[in-house]
Design an enzyme around this catalytic site. Structure first.
Site: not given
Ligand code: NAI
Length: 708
Positions: A64, A105, A108, A129
């Protein structure tokens, strides 16, 4: 950005969807939009049988864009969970090609693909995170347990640890490793899937890895207890556990929604703000304000460490760990043997605890040489002096080093309190003298205060900051003052701890309040660990110096308790007794009635009526003066910026990261409140406590340290 951030090309029947968003392919709005579009197109394309998602450049994706955190997502782009959902629901097999670091991210995204292959070399994957005060928000907490099982997933996600390719394979995060080009490898993998007629393998549909934890509900409960202790007040690790529990008890879509809601709640929380601050503060600390980017750091090919005691041995280990040959210099063959043995023992301990292989230990030991002759370190590029803390001795040694070492060599001192300018003036190269203040144990603690003297050149600063980084340390540039940034503030804190126990608290109460605040240890247990004799000797020396200079004893309030304990021969953990008692071989502090008696006696001697002290008072009395001292340091220009002071406290003293550091913490509380409390303390107890002018100014103007 002119070019498309995601491209799609055909490799036979395989569609290659490539993220191309330099520098790190972060998954900002434009990338998500393009990725979603290209995956949809590939799924629609009748000529495509399978899809490979990969990243151009150094990595699949940096995850991210953390600058987007805490802001509303743009309406014209899908959020990451939506992109991943499209990929996962796809009717053609999707393979993620992982290389470089795939964290957050990025992983993920890869877990949303049906299969994963990774480059053998330089690959690291993880969901860190939690270290930013949040939980994975794009399905990580649901898909990782389904991929590798609940326990390993909990461990990975609550620690935030990044793991290398081989472990990722063993755990089942990736299906295959690829030597050479990862994209080619992924395409071959996809071709094989097509040839074998294998379709999508959707992570959301995998239930087998959840079976063990479903059969044993205690597994999650026990893990939650364990994490609660180690998190020391940080919320995000517990929130990860909640999300994983949801994976076991809710449907996939319900649990996904629960994860998203948890993510949304945490991302705007004070803790997440503080942890983001800590993340950026660390990066910022590497930047020196008046140092142009193009000042080159000199390479350090050979290092030397003078004095192989507690600190010297640890520093030598740092060099060897960084693959830099290092020679240690001691004052006699016996002391040299002892010093080298200290290094060897430290490594052997790591081997024993399986932190290091024997092979690796041998390699590192081979980089360490010893000598008792100064001529043998003449060719070093960087010398760190770590002998006794004695100015006369250090000056003499620097004179000799100056004469012996090559003119370009940088001579650094590890002094924890002495004037670097005075040491530098003993040489003919004050421009190449600097302080490198490591913290104990030097091979573990990541902070190095890089102390710039008034003559220290920019090249010397650049080289020293670059070296700190090379050694895996966090270097923070500070100026010369008594005890520099960290210890100077620590004294302000420690003094108050002493006064509190004279007034009515006991060491265990103070330590508990500080631990509850989030520190790993309170001040008294810390002193027992460091050794009470060290501070005692420094105080004795300072008192003797004052006397020799004809000065009267320092008139300010002084607590004699620590000195009395030292004079009882109770030096802390190393003697089994100090502020606490220690059972044989144990490190847990046990309150000692004898110390309580001593404390009560001192209160009596001083005519102090002991009274109950609240935990709230302990926090304010210990930490506000610490912040106040930080304000003075900032105003004097000893630290470049408030966030640098935070970094010093995060890495040198275990200030709870989720509070961002003392200066950030104070900004959050509001400086008016801190200032008012300081005024009250000063009113009552003048010594040491005068509010810093900067604090007063900011309190009145409604400003923050962050703006200074
Ligand atoms: P130490 O007493 O454990 O080690 C000092 C070593 O220097 C001894 O092994 C001694 O034999 C050697 N030495 C003394 N004179 C020498 C000479 N002329 N030539 C070669 N070797 C000589 O002391 P420690 O604790 O390692 O401290 C070293 C320095 O690091 C001091 O300046 C201290 O203030 C500083 N420091 C100490 C910290 C700590 O927690 N111990 C933390 C940060 C800095």
């Amino acid at each position: 950005m002119g070019a498309e951030p995601v491209t799609r090309t055909g490799r036979g029947r395989i569609a290659l969807v490539m993220i191309d968003n330099p520098p790190v392919n972060s998954l900002g709005a434009a990338v998500r939009r393009a990725l979603d579009r290209e995956v949809a197109a590939a799924l629609d394309d009748p000529n495509t049988a399978a899809i490979v998602i990969a990243g151009k450049g150094r990595m699949l994706s940096g995850g991210a864009d953390i600058r987007e955190f805490g802001k509303p997502p743009p309406a014209d782009a899908p959020i990451l969970p939506q992109v991943i959902d499209r990929i996962e629901r796809g009717t053609k097999p999707v393979v993620a090609a992982i290389h470089g670091t795939a964290a957050g991210g990025a992983l993920e995204l890869a877990l949303g693909a049906h299969y994963r292959v990774a480059a053998t070399e330089n690959t690291r994957v993880g969901l860190p995170e939690v270290t930013l005060g949040i939980v994975p928000g794009a399905g990580g907490t649901q898909r990782l347990p389904r991929t590798i099982g609940v326990k390993p997933a909990l461990e990975m996600m609550t620690s935030g640890e990044l793991i290398a390719s081989k472990r990722a394979l063993a755990l089942g995060i990736v299906d295959a490793l690829v030597e050479g080009d990862v994209v080619d490898g992924a395409v071959r993998f996809a071709e094989r899937l097509v040839a074998e007629g294998k379709g999508p393998r959707r992570t959301r549909e995998r239930e087998d890895k959840l079976a063990e934890a479903r059969a044993n509900p205690n597994l999650v409960a026990e893990f939650r207890q364990q994490i609660k202790r180690s998190a020391r007040g940080q919320e995000s690790p517990g929130a990860v556990v909640d999300c994983v529990e949801a994976a076991l008890t809710k449907t996939f879509d319900e649990a996904l929604a629960f994860e998203r809601a948890t993510f949304q709640r945490l991302v705007g929380s004070d803790q997440a703000k503080a942890l983001r601050h800590a993340f950026f503060a660390e990066r910022e600390a590497a930047r020196v304000k008046d140092l142009p980017e193009d000042i080159p750091a000199a390479p350090v090919g050979r290092a030397a460490v003078m004095g192989c005691g507690t600190m010297g041995a640890g520093i030598a280990i740092c060099f060897a760990n960084a693959d830099i040959p290092v020679r240690v210099l001691e004052s006699s063959p016996e002391l040299l043997d002892k010093g080298l043995a200290r290094i060897r023992q430290t490594y052997a301990g790591m081997v024993e605890r399986k932190r290091l292989s024997q092979d690796e230990m041998d390699k590192r030991m081979a980089l360490v040489a010893g000598t008792t002759a100064m001529a043998d370190i003449a060719d070093a590029d960087f010398v760190i002096e770590a002998i006794f803390e004695d100015m006369a001795l250090k000056k003499e040694v620097f004179r000799k080093l100056d004469a012996a070492c090559r003119p370009a060599a940088i001579l650094a001192t590890n002094t924890s309190s002495l004037d670097v300018n005075e040491i530098a003036a003993a040489t003919r190269r004050p421009d190449r003298v600097i302080g490198t203040h490591f913290f104990s144990p030097a091979n573990i603690m990541r902070l190095v205060e890089t102390v710039r003297g008034k003559a220290t050149s920019r090249e010397t600063i650049a080289t020293s900051m670059a070296l700190a980084k090379k050694l895996g340390k966090v270097g923070v540039l500070v100026g010369v003052c008594d005890s520099f940034v960290g210890n100077r503030m620590y004294y302000a804190y420690g003094r108050q701890a002493d006064f509190l126990i004279e007034e009515g608290a006991l060491p265990q109460q103070v330590d508990k309040a500080i631990q509850d605040f989030g520190f790993p240890m309170g001040p008294f247990a810390t002193r027992d660990l460091a050794g009470i004799d060290v501070g005692y000797r420094i105080r004795q020396q300072r008192a003797a110096q004052r006397k020799a200079q004809g000065l009267p004893p320092d008139p300010r309030r002084y607590s004699p308790i620590a000195d009395r304990i030292a004079e009882m021969g109770r030096y802390g953990q190393k003697t089994g007794q100090g502020w606490y008692r220690y059972e044989k071989g144990a490190r847990a502090p046990v309150p000692d009635p004898e110390i309580e008696k001593l404390i009560v006696a001192v209160s009596q001697e001083k005519g102090i009526q002991r009274r109950p002290v609240t935990d709230q008072e302990i926090i304010e009395r210990c930490l506000y003066p610490l912040v106040n001292e930080g304000a003075k340091i900032l105003e004097e220009g000893i630290a470049q910026r408030a966030s640098d002071i935070d970094v010093v406290w995060l890495y040198g003293y275990g200030f709870p990261r989720w509070r961002g550091g003392p200066m950030f913490w104070a900004d959050q509380i509001g400086l008016a409140k801190v200032y008012d409390a300081m005024c009250r303390l000063y009113e009552r107890d003048r010594d040491w406590l005068e509010p810093a002018p900067l604090l007063a100014r900011l309190a009145k103007s409604g400003g923050k340290f962050a703006e200074v």
